[in-house]
Write an enzyme that holds these catalytic residues in place. Structure first.
Site, PDB file in Angstrom:
ATOM      1  N   LYS A   1       0.978  -1.242   0.080  1.00 20.78           N
ATOM      2  CA  LYS A   1       0.026   0.018  -0.045  1.00 20.78           C
ATOM      3  C   LYS A   1       0.692   1.173   0.033  1.00 20.78           C
ATOM      4  CE  LYS A   1      -1.603   1.557   4.126  1.00 20.78           C
ATOM      5  NZ  LYS A   1      -1.351   3.286   4.348  1.00 20.78           N
ATOM      6  N   ASN A   2       1.895   1.079   1.039  1.00 23.82           N
ATOM      7  CA  ASN A   2       2.662   2.485   1.108  1.00 23.82           C
ATOM      8  C   ASN A   2       3.700   2.600  -0.061  1.00 23.82           C
ATOM      9  OD1 ASN A   2       1.164   2.820   3.248  1.00 23.82           O
ATOM     10  ND2 ASN A   2       2.560   2.386   4.575  1.00 23.82           N
TER      11      ASN A   2
ATOM     12  N   CYS B   1      -4.899  12.254  12.586  1.00 21.14           N
ATOM     13  CA  CYS B   1      -5.844  10.981  12.505  1.00 21.14           C
ATOM     14  C   CYS B   1      -5.702  10.543  13.574  1.00 21.14           C
ATOM     15  CB  CYS B   1      -5.338  10.251  11.209  1.00 21.14           C
ATOM     16  SG  CYS B   1      -3.912   9.366  11.713  1.00 21.14           S
TER      17      CYS B   1
ATOM     18  N   ARG C   1       0.370  13.868  13.120  1.00 22.01           N
ATOM     19  CA  ARG C   1       1.044  13.707  11.688  1.00 22.01           C
ATOM     20  C   ARG C   1       1.011  14.895  10.912  1.00 22.01           C
ATOM     21  NH1 ARG C   1      -1.358   8.311   9.213  1.00 22.01           N
ATOM     22  NH2 ARG C   1       0.632   8.128   8.161  1.00 22.01           N
TER      23      ARG C   1
ATOM     24  N   ASP D   1       4.066   0.068  12.028  1.00 20.93           N
ATOM     25  CA  ASP D   1       2.849  -0.185  11.318  1.00 20.93           C
ATOM     26  C   ASP D   1       2.470  -1.828  11.750  1.00 20.93           C
ATOM     27  OD1 ASP D   1       3.154   1.363   8.164  1.00 20.93           O
ATOM     28  OD2 ASP D   1       2.650   2.058  10.275  1.00 20.93           O
TER      29      ASP D   1
ATOM     30  N   ARG E   1      -8.623  -0.837   4.100  1.00 22.09           N
ATOM     31  CA  ARG E   1      -7.748   0.087   3.432  1.00 22.09           C
ATOM     32  C   ARG E   1      -6.342  -0.427   3.142  1.00 22.09           C
ATOM     33  NH1 ARG E   1      -7.885   6.057   5.919  1.00 22.09           N
ATOM     34  NH2 ARG E   1      -6.404   6.096   4.276  1.00 22.09           N
TER      35      ARG E   1
HETATM   36  C1  EPZ Z   1       4.173   6.424   6.356  1.00 20.45           C
HETATM   37  O1  EPZ Z   1       3.301   7.618   6.932  1.00 20.45           O
HETATM   38  C2  EPZ Z   1       3.211   5.429   5.891  1.00 20.45           C
HETATM   39  N1  EPZ Z   1       2.058   5.889   5.610  1.00 20.45           N
HETATM   40  C3  EPZ Z   1       2.391   5.018   7.653  1.00 20.45           C
HETATM   41  O2  EPZ Z   1       1.777   3.945   7.313  1.00 20.45           O
HETATM   42  C4  EPZ Z   1       3.848   4.630   8.452  1.00 20.45           C
HETATM   43  O3  EPZ Z   1       3.456   4.401   9.865  1.00 20.45           O
HETATM   44  C5  EPZ Z   1       4.919   5.750   8.394  1.00 20.45           C
HETATM   45  O4  EPZ Z   1       5.384   6.173   6.843  1.00 20.45           O
HETATM   46  C6  EPZ Z   1       6.208   5.235   9.062  1.00 20.45           C
HETATM   47  O5  EPZ Z   1       6.711   4.222   8.521  1.00 20.45           O
HETATM   48  C7  EPZ Z   1       2.124   6.009   4.029  1.00 20.45           C
HETATM   49  O6  EPZ Z   1       3.106   5.464   3.475  1.00 20.45           O
HETATM   50  C8  EPZ Z   1       0.826   6.179   3.239  1.00 20.45           C
HETATM   51  P1  EPZ Z   1       6.355   9.760   8.198  1.00 20.45           P
HETATM   52  P2  EPZ Z   1       4.120   9.145   6.754  1.00 20.45           P
HETATM   53  O7  EPZ Z   1       6.441  11.131   7.555  1.00 20.45           O
HETATM   54  O8  EPZ Z   1       4.848   9.224   5.570  1.00 20.45           O
HETATM   55  C9  EPZ Z   1       6.109  12.943  12.032  1.00 20.45           C
HETATM   56  C10 EPZ Z   1      -0.126   2.606   7.646  1.00 20.45           C
HETATM   57  O9  EPZ Z   1      -0.492   2.106   8.535  1.00 20.45           O
HETATM   58  N2  EPZ Z   1       6.163  13.851  10.820  1.00 20.45           N
HETATM   59  O10 EPZ Z   1       7.744   8.983   8.317  1.00 20.45           O
HETATM   60  O11 EPZ Z   1       3.067  10.001   7.042  1.00 20.45           O
HETATM   61  C11 EPZ Z   1       4.693  12.117  11.964  1.00 20.45           C
HETATM   62  O12 EPZ Z   1       3.987  13.029  12.700  1.00 20.45           O
HETATM   63  C12 EPZ Z   1       0.533   3.992   7.874  1.00 20.45           C
HETATM   64  O13 EPZ Z   1       0.055   2.001   6.770  1.00 20.45           O
HETATM   65  C13 EPZ Z   1       6.153  15.204  11.309  1.00 20.45           C
HETATM   66  O14 EPZ Z   1       6.433  15.512  12.259  1.00 20.45           O
HETATM   67  O15 EPZ Z   1       5.198   9.030   8.195  1.00 20.45           O
HETATM   68  C14 EPZ Z   1       4.996  11.028  12.638  1.00 20.45           C
HETATM   69  O16 EPZ Z   1       5.243  10.871  13.906  1.00 20.45           O
HETATM   70  C15 EPZ Z   1       0.319   4.591   9.123  1.00 20.45           C
HETATM   71  N3  EPZ Z   1       6.353  16.219  10.248  1.00 20.45           N
HETATM   72  C16 EPZ Z   1       6.507  10.418  11.902  1.00 20.45           C
HETATM   73  O17 EPZ Z   1       7.004  11.849  11.625  1.00 20.45           O
HETATM   74  C17 EPZ Z   1       6.341  15.576   8.946  1.00 20.45           C
HETATM   75  O18 EPZ Z   1       6.270  16.824   7.816  1.00 20.45           O
HETATM   76  C18 EPZ Z   1       6.692   9.427  10.936  1.00 20.45           C
HETATM   77  O19 EPZ Z   1       5.958  10.298   9.948  1.00 20.45           O
HETATM   78  C19 EPZ Z   1       6.058  14.381   8.536  1.00 20.45           C
HETATM   79  C20 EPZ Z   1       6.148  13.692   9.708  1.00 20.45           C
END
Ligand code: EPZ
Length: 417
Positions: free
Chosen positions: A22-23, A116, A121, A304, A397
């Protein structure tokens, strides 16, 4: 609202095939916009998040053809339009349209969801990256208008190795003049998947999968072909199910290197498995040891899989601790796990204690998010009696054909609207 109904405690045997990730897929589909006109993406998962994305692609006048598990995307007549809130707030990954539309047109207008169920996030790292490349970002409530006369490549340092921001800035950098270097980049496999697609279109990218990625801005791209990597989180979810209920359960289509952290942890707690090529075979383990897990960015233990792993640890002997370092609200599944008979205790925003082993009993539960829903699905599969999971669309999803796959290995499971 859909509901999954499970009669638990069935022995699961046979073979389940892992779908595309998915990701990865949610980034590859918007990335196809950058191709000259036509791109093919193989091994696309059948999950609702993909449908949401394709609605946006069609709004932008991209032609989408489905061929078995492939998508043929024709972006030759693409029109850059503001993306309406009702489409873009349906899923977080709609933010990838920011990077591709900036690269292609120098302008994007999109609404973006706030937090969410698992945390705030924010997307500040994405926005800072676009601004570093020379874009102007206006935010009114959750409506983003991002414009750039000209994107110019430069060296960008990420305060946190965000997966989404790494991919988004890589996409925008394709449209920048000169070279962009991302320092402290995320190294998850989905970054490599997207980079391989862009390289196939003729973009010079070096270092994808490492902490430093270099992208050469490229005007004229070719068409692209790529394959979605197998879903490492779906793989881990079925492996956990196999450790609880399997009898030589085969999980086909895994990439071992993508799930090393999980496999090391399973070995540590006494769970045996065998891997031959891309197939892992696993059976129920009767004496699971308790452990300590800390979620980290790749290649650490994936956040995840934290909630599915919580369900497994309700069957471990002794007290386990899980430290969730990525999100501040990712233990909501434990409320219903406890109602099923588990003994878990949220010690702080990011620390959870699990005592086991505990017999779980089926009951009515409510999914609060995708992986929390997966945790309850696993609990229903091992529980005595019947479990009904409300809001099961969360699970659909991220897990393609989950009911069909579980039924094919012997689970007594149904879904009803
Ligand atoms: C991706 O989310 C995945 N989603 C998430 O999977 C996964 O948990 C995450 O990466 C970590 O591996 C998709 O790829 C669609 P991050 P993403 O940016 O890109 C903080 C699932 O269940 N952050 O690495 O949003 C954020 O709040 C989903 O499949 C900021 O602070 O993850 C979080 O605490 C859930 N500012 C952490 O970093 C930003 O601009 C990780 O976020 C971006 C992120």
């Amino acid at each position: 609202m859909s509901k999954i109904i499970i009669n638990g405690n069935k022995e699961l045997t046979g073979e389940v095939k892992i779908s595309g990730a998915k990701n990865s897929a949610v980034a590859l589909i918007p990335a196809a916009i950058l191709a000259r006109n036509k791109s093919i993406i193989y091994n696309v998962p059948e999950i609702s998040d993909i449908d949401y994305l394709l609605n946006i692609m069609e709004l932008l006048n991209c032609k989408i053809e489905h061929k078995n598990d492939s998508l043929i995307i024709d972006s030759s007549n693409i029109i850059n339009k503001p993306i309406p809130e009702e489409l873009s707030v349906q899923m977080r990954a709609s933010y990838y349209f920011m990077g591709v539309l900036l690269a292609k047109f120098g302008k994007v207008e999109i609404s973006f969801p706030g937090g969410c169920n698992i945390g705030a996030r924010p997307i500040d790292i994405h926005i800072k990256g676009f601004e570093e490349l020379g874009a102007k970002v206006e935010i009114v409530k959750n409506r983003y208008t991002i414009t750039a006369e000209e994107l110019k490549g430069k060296k960008i340092y990420f305060d946190f190795p965000s997966v989404g921001a790494t991919i988004n800035i890589m996409l925008a950098a394709v449209g920048a003049k000169g070279t962009t270097i991302i320092e402290n980049a995320a190294t998850e496999p989905e970054i490599v998947n997207v980079a391989s697609f862009l390289i196939n279109m003729g973009v010079k990218i070096r270092g994808a999968g490492t902490k430093t990625i270099e992208i050469e801005g490229t005007k004229e791209l070719d068409n692209g072909v790529c394959e979605v990597f197998p879903d490492r989180i779906e793989s881990g979810t079925y492996i956990i199910i196999g450790a609880l209920l399997g009898k030589d359960l085969k999980i086909k289509g895994i990439i071992k290197e993508h799930i090393e952290a999980l496999l090391m942890k399973l070995e540590e707690i006494g769970i045996k498995y065998k891997i031959e090529n891309d197939t892992l075979t696993i059976s129920k383990c009767d004496n699971i040891k308790s452990t300590y897990i800390k979620t980290l960015v790749f290649p650490g233990f994936p956040t995840d899989l934290q909630q599915p792993m919580t369900t497994l640890l309700t069957q471990a002997h002794g007290k386990s601790i899980i430290e969730e370092t990525l999100y501040e609200n990712r233990f909501k599944n434990t409320y219903d796990l406890n109602r099923m008979g588990a003994v878990t205790n949220v010690l702080s925003l990011n620390k959870l204690e699990i005592k086991g082993p505990r017999k779980l009993k089926g009951t009515k539960v409510i999914a609060t998010d995708l992986r929390g829903g997966a945790s309850l699905l696993i609990a229903g599969l091992i529980a005595e009696g019947t479990t009904e999971i409300e809001n099961s669309e969360y699970i659909l999803r991220g897990y393609g054909n989950v009911i069909g796959k579980l039924k094919s290995i012997g689970a007594d499971v149904e879904i009803c609207e």
